[in-house]
Design a protein around this motif. Structure first.
Motif, PDB file in Angstrom:
ATOM      1  N   ALA A 163     -16.506  -9.005  36.693  1.00  0.00           N
ATOM      2  CA  ALA A 163     -17.896  -9.447  36.558  1.00  0.00           C
ATOM      3  C   ALA A 163     -17.946 -10.780  35.814  1.00  0.00           C
ATOM      4  N   VAL A 164     -17.115 -10.909  34.775  1.00  0.00           N
ATOM      5  CA  VAL A 164     -17.068 -12.156  34.008  1.00  0.00           C
ATOM      6  C   VAL A 164     -16.506 -13.289  34.857  1.00  0.00           C
ATOM      7  N   TYR A 165     -15.457 -13.004  35.638  1.00  0.00           N
ATOM      8  CA  TYR A 165     -14.855 -14.049  36.473  1.00  0.00           C
ATOM      9  C   TYR A 165     -15.843 -14.560  37.522  1.00  0.00           C
ATOM     10  N   GLY A 166     -16.647 -13.651  38.061  1.00  0.00           N
ATOM     11  CA  GLY A 166     -17.662 -14.081  39.016  1.00  0.00           C
ATOM     12  C   GLY A 166     -18.654 -15.043  38.378  1.00  0.00           C
ATOM     13  N   LEU A 189     -28.548  -6.360  27.641  1.00  0.00           N
ATOM     14  CA  LEU A 189     -27.287  -6.902  27.157  1.00  0.00           C
ATOM     15  C   LEU A 189     -26.324  -7.291  28.272  1.00  0.00           C
ATOM     16  N   GLY A 190     -26.104  -6.384  29.237  1.00  0.00           N
ATOM     17  CA  GLY A 190     -25.050  -6.591  30.227  1.00  0.00           C
ATOM     18  C   GLY A 190     -25.086  -7.939  30.925  1.00  0.00           C
ATOM     19  N   PRO A 191     -26.169  -8.247  31.659  1.00  0.00           N
ATOM     20  CA  PRO A 191     -26.206  -9.520  32.397  1.00  0.00           C
ATOM     21  C   PRO A 191     -26.116 -10.741  31.479  1.00  0.00           C
ATOM     22  N   LYS A 192     -26.775 -10.698  30.327  1.00  0.00           N
ATOM     23  CA  LYS A 192     -26.760 -11.854  29.416  1.00  0.00           C
ATOM     24  C   LYS A 192     -25.369 -12.081  28.845  1.00  0.00           C
ATOM     25  N   LEU A 193     -24.715 -10.988  28.445  1.00  0.00           N
ATOM     26  CA  LEU A 193     -23.380 -11.123  27.879  1.00  0.00           C
ATOM     27  C   LEU A 193     -22.392 -11.618  28.927  1.00  0.00           C
ATOM     28  N   THR A 194     -22.495 -11.083  30.134  1.00  0.00           N
ATOM     29  CA  THR A 194     -21.611 -11.520  31.215  1.00  0.00           C
ATOM     30  C   THR A 194     -21.805 -12.999  31.507  1.00  0.00           C
ATOM     31  N   LEU A 232     -25.787 -11.592  20.831  1.00  0.00           N
ATOM     32  CA  LEU A 232     -26.387 -10.787  21.896  1.00  0.00           C
ATOM     33  C   LEU A 232     -26.130  -9.301  21.679  1.00  0.00           C
ATOM     34  N   LEU A 233     -24.977  -8.964  21.118  1.00  0.00           N
ATOM     35  CA  LEU A 233     -24.628  -7.559  20.910  1.00  0.00           C
ATOM     36  C   LEU A 233     -25.538  -6.874  19.901  1.00  0.00           C
ATOM     37  N   ARG A 234     -26.308  -7.657  19.159  1.00  0.00           N
ATOM     38  CA  ARG A 234     -27.254  -7.077  18.209  1.00  0.00           C
ATOM     39  C   ARG A 234     -28.617  -6.859  18.846  1.00  0.00           C
ATOM     40  N   GLY A 235     -28.752  -7.217  20.122  1.00  0.00           N
ATOM     41  CA  GLY A 235     -30.026  -7.076  20.814  1.00  0.00           C
ATOM     42  C   GLY A 235     -30.151  -5.731  21.508  1.00  0.00           C
ATOM     43  N   ARG A 236     -31.124  -5.650  22.401  1.00  0.00           N
ATOM     44  CA  ARG A 236     -31.396  -4.405  23.115  1.00  0.00           C
ATOM     45  C   ARG A 236     -30.382  -4.188  24.223  1.00  0.00           C
ATOM     46  N   GLU A 237     -29.875  -2.972  24.311  1.00  0.00           N
ATOM     47  CA  GLU A 237     -28.816  -2.645  25.260  1.00  0.00           C
ATOM     48  C   GLU A 237     -29.249  -2.884  26.698  1.00  0.00           C
ATOM     49  N   LEU A 266      -9.573 -13.530  19.231  1.00  0.00           N
ATOM     50  CA  LEU A 266      -8.922 -12.314  19.730  1.00  0.00           C
ATOM     51  C   LEU A 266      -8.725 -11.291  18.616  1.00  0.00           C
ATOM     52  N   GLN A 267      -8.833 -11.743  17.366  1.00  0.00           N
ATOM     53  CA  GLN A 267      -8.650 -10.839  16.225  1.00  0.00           C
ATOM     54  C   GLN A 267      -9.961 -10.217  15.751  1.00  0.00           C
ATOM     55  N   VAL A 268     -11.048 -10.981  15.801  1.00  0.00           N
ATOM     56  CA  VAL A 268     -12.287 -10.507  15.167  1.00  0.00           C
ATOM     57  C   VAL A 268     -13.373 -10.128  16.162  1.00  0.00           C
ATOM     58  N   SER A 269     -13.208 -10.418  17.428  1.00  0.00           N
ATOM     59  CA  SER A 269     -14.290 -10.185  18.390  1.00  0.00           C
ATOM     60  C   SER A 269     -14.532  -8.698  18.633  1.00  0.00           C
ATOM     61  N   HIS A 270     -15.771  -8.399  18.952  1.00  0.00           N
ATOM     62  CA  HIS A 270     -16.139  -7.050  19.393  1.00  0.00           C
ATOM     63  C   HIS A 270     -15.290  -6.690  20.612  1.00  0.00           C
ATOM     64  N   PRO A 271     -14.904  -5.412  20.774  1.00  0.00           N
ATOM     65  CA  PRO A 271     -14.033  -5.034  21.894  1.00  0.00           C
ATOM     66  C   PRO A 271     -14.520  -5.492  23.268  1.00  0.00           C
ATOM     67  N   ARG A 272     -15.828  -5.453  23.525  1.00  0.00           N
ATOM     68  CA  ARG A 272     -16.326  -5.885  24.838  1.00  0.00           C
ATOM     69  C   ARG A 272     -16.030  -7.359  25.073  1.00  0.00           C
ATOM     70  N   ILE A 273     -16.135  -8.135  24.014  1.00  0.00           N
ATOM     71  CA  ILE A 273     -15.859  -9.562  24.125  1.00  0.00           C
ATOM     72  C   ILE A 273     -14.354  -9.808  24.118  1.00  0.00           C
ATOM     73  N   GLN A 274     -13.641  -9.087  23.281  1.00  0.00           N
ATOM     74  CA  GLN A 274     -12.199  -9.275  23.172  1.00  0.00           C
ATOM     75  C   GLN A 274     -11.501  -8.968  24.498  1.00  0.00           C
ATOM     76  N   ILE A 275     -11.941  -7.929  25.188  1.00  0.00           N
ATOM     77  CA  ILE A 275     -11.344  -7.577  26.486  1.00  0.00           C
ATOM     78  C   ILE A 275     -11.523  -8.720  27.481  1.00  0.00           C
ATOM     79  N   ALA A 276     -12.720  -9.299  27.498  1.00  0.00           N
ATOM     80  CA  ALA A 276     -12.963 -10.421  28.402  1.00  0.00           C
ATOM     81  C   ALA A 276     -12.117 -11.626  28.008  1.00  0.00           C
ATOM     82  N   LEU A 277     -12.019 -11.899  26.712  1.00  0.00           N
ATOM     83  CA  LEU A 277     -11.269 -13.063  26.248  1.00  0.00           C
ATOM     84  C   LEU A 277      -9.774 -12.923  26.519  1.00  0.00           C
TER      85      LEU A 277
END
Length: 447
Positions: free
Chosen positions: A114-117, A152-157, A144-149, A178-189
């Motif tokens: 989804a991120v690559y697209g 979140l998905g489309p905006k974060l992507t 964005l992760l502190r906002g409404r779920e 890669l050390q401090v990011s939230h897991p959702r962001i870290q996985i993408a990074l």
């Protein structure tokens, strides 16, 4: 690079069937001198994602419509693979590999695709000199992760896609993310950085890419299949070359080395931080607001540096962090000590926090802080504002009233007398506590 993206999609389709998955894993296994299951699955993941990125890029170079078709096809193939792997029963050893894949790499692949697209769409629209750099975009992603779920998905992507687009153009990812990011962001990074590392060593690409118009012009000048060859991608699986998310080399600059030094000691205490360092420290602290897994020892050292350097610029983030932390967390104590060390320089941030969080459990602490410092108009007005806008007549509000009494002076006495007069309809226990606060204020004033 004249191969049509349809040929790349055909290769993706071939390795995303149940049989294709098993065959690809066996190819990778045969290419390894030392067999390791997680490495084999990571290599399959990296191979698939590299192919997907190549197909999406080819489609992007043709048209937006082609990109949308290619994106839908890639996502369809991967979803079919996951459905088949969940549906079929395999021999014991194969089932073990399949289960490990479904539990780990599979959801990461789905998220990254989804991120690559979005990355390719952002690349097509990217300005020659984009205003936001990677650090600023990743700060926005964490906010964005502190906002409404629901939103979140489309905006974060989208934001992470913009990160990827800049990385395609050569922007460098800092190791600290890669050390401090939230897991959702870290996985993408981790996927994006692995992809860039593989693009760099794949002769198929001239990484980093130039703008879309230039890349299209390059393709028009090249006649025939002088560069493109599906063997390049097959060699990734068959030759054991390339990178996976298990080994992510990253380039570093002086700021990265500086941040790494925070983990090993206090050798930079006497260094004067510049604006870049201050911004990076603030971003790291903001990441902790959404990711409790950030190394607390690293953060404690960071707070020591902030105290030594008197970085009152981090006050807003420290206040948000204090509200998130449990009072018995060592980080709470160090954050509170840091805030107090800023003294009056923290007052503007406190006012912003108070107006944003009218009923925060942190407010009695802030009232105590305000009552303990030297009297000033700013302290007094903020102390009154905290009390007047606190919505509940409870123990916390009583503590705020006691801080007003502790602040002292005739203003405190007059204010609490007025509060007591207007609280005639309040419950008896609350009124009695206000009376005690007024008595304490009078004693402070020498009545």
């Amino acid at each position: 690079m004249q191969r049509d993206y349809q040929e790349l999609l055909a290769e993706i389709k071939e390795i995303t069937t149940a049989d294709g998955f098993v065959s690809s894993c066996l190819e990778i296994k045969e290419s390894l001198y030392f067999y390791e299951l997680d490495l084999m699955l990571a290599a399959y993941t990296a191979s698939l994602e590299l192919l997907a990125a190549a197909a999406l890029l080819h489609a992007t170079l043709k048209s937006r419509a082609d990109l949308l078709k290619a994106r839908a096809a890639v996502e369809h193939y991967v979803e079919n693979l996951l459905a088949d792997l969940n549906k079929f029963r395999f021999p014991l050893d194969v089932q073990y590999v399949v289960d490990r894949f479904l539990q780990g790499p599979a959801p990461r692949i789905r998220w990254r695709l989804a991120v690559y697209g979005e990355m390719m769409q952002a690349y097509a629209a990217l300005e020659a000199a984009p205003s936001e750099g990677l650090d600023e975009l990743l700060r926005r992603a964490h906010r964005l992760l502190r906002g409404r779920e629901a939103e979140l998905g489309p905006k974060l992507t989208s934001v992470l896609g913009q990160v990827g687009a800049r990385m395609l153009r050569g922007a460098r990812l800092r190791p600290i993310w890669l050390q401090v990011s939230h897991p959702r962001i870290q996985i993408a990074l981790s996927g994006l950085q692995t992809l860039m590392n593989n693009l760099r060593v794949t002769p198929y690409f001239n990484y980093p890419l130039e703008d879309l118009a230039t890349e299209r012009q390059k393709r028009r000048k090249v006649k025939g299949n002088v560069v493109a060859d599906l063997g390049v991608f097959r060699n990734f699986r068959q030759g054991g070359s390339g990178y996976t998310e298990l080994n992510i080399p990253l380039e570093r600059d002086e700021y990265d080395n500086f941040l790494e030094g925070f983990s090993t000691g206090f050798q930079y205490l006497d260094v004067e931080p510049d604006e870049v360092v201050v911004d990076l420290i603030t971003m790291i602290l903001e990441a902790r607001l959404v990711h409790g897994g950030v190394d607390s020892r690293f953060l404690l050292r960071l707070l020591v540096y902030c105290n030594r350097w008197k970085l009152s610029q981090v006050s807003d983030t420290i206040l948000e962090l204090l509200e998130e932390l449990d009072w018995d967390d060592p980080l709470f104590y160090e954050s509170w000590s840091l805030l107090k060390s800023f003294a009056g320089k923290a007052l503007p941030a406190m006012r912003r926090f108070v107006r944003k969080h009218r009923d925060s459990p942190l407010l009695p602490y802030l009232a105590l802080f305000l009552s303990s410092g030297p009297p000033s108009k700013r302290r007094w007005s903020l102390l009154k504002e905290i009390f007047e806008h606190y919505p509940e007549e409870n123990e916390d509000k009583v503590h705020i009233a006691l801080s007003i009494a502790r602040y002292g002076g005739e203003d405190a006495v007059a204010f609490l007398e007025q509060v007591l007069t207007s609280a005639k309809s309040s419950n008896g226990a609350y009124r009695r506590e206000l009376e005690k606060a007024l008595a304490a204020a009078k004693q402070e004033a020498g009545h």
